[in-house]
Design a protein around this motif. Structure first.
Motif, mmCIF file in Angstrom:
data_model
loop_
_atom_site.group_PDB
_atom_site.id
_atom_site.type_symbol
_atom_site.label_atom_id
_atom_site.label_comp_id
_atom_site.label_asym_id
_atom_site.label_seq_id
_atom_site.Cartn_x
_atom_site.Cartn_y
_atom_site.Cartn_z
ATOM 1 N N THR A 151 0.830 -1.217 0.000
ATOM 2 C CA THR A 151 0.000 0.000 0.000
ATOM 3 C C THR A 151 0.861 1.261 0.000
ATOM 4 O OG1 THR A 151 -0.194 -0.200 2.411
ATOM 5 C CG2 THR A 151 -2.006 -1.044 1.097
ATOM 6 N N LYS A 152 1.975 1.233 0.723
ATOM 7 C CA LYS A 152 2.868 2.390 0.764
ATOM 8 C C LYS A 152 3.450 2.675 -0.631
ATOM 9 C CE LYS A 152 6.359 4.013 4.032
ATOM 10 N NZ LYS A 152 7.353 3.570 5.012
ATOM 11 N N GLY A 153 3.848 1.639 -1.331
ATOM 12 C CA GLY A 153 4.383 1.768 -2.682
ATOM 13 C C GLY A 153 3.339 2.265 -3.660
ATOM 14 N N LYS A 154 2.101 1.767 -3.529
ATOM 15 C CA LYS A 154 1.007 2.205 -4.406
ATOM 16 C C LYS A 154 0.724 3.686 -4.236
ATOM 17 C CE LYS A 154 -1.377 -2.206 -4.749
ATOM 18 N NZ LYS A 154 -2.553 -2.970 -4.333
ATOM 19 N N VAL A 155 0.766 4.153 -2.992
ATOM 20 C CA VAL A 155 0.544 5.577 -2.709
ATOM 21 C C VAL A 155 1.645 6.417 -3.343
ATOM 22 C CG1 VAL A 155 0.497 7.315 -0.873
ATOM 23 C CG2 VAL A 155 -0.770 5.180 -0.595
#
Length: 49
Positions: free
Chosen positions: A8-12
């Motif tokens: 999720t951090k990478g997607k953001v």
């Protein structure tokens, strides 16, 4: 998805990057106004001759 899955951090981070780097939105009204002004200027030159 591909070989590498994002958390999720990478997607953001990717979403933020793409948001920053996308081109400015095309403004149709502004474009029409520019074309109209150019047309009127050319029309005025023709009537002056």
């Amino acid at each position: 998805m591909g070989k590498y899955q994002l958390d999720t951090k990478g997607k953001v981070a990717v979403a933020k990057y793409h948001e920053k780097n996308k081109p400015a939105k095309f403004d149709k009204k502004q474009q029409l106004e520019k074309i109209r002004a150019e047309y009127l200027k050319n029309k005025q030159k023709q009537t002056d001759k």
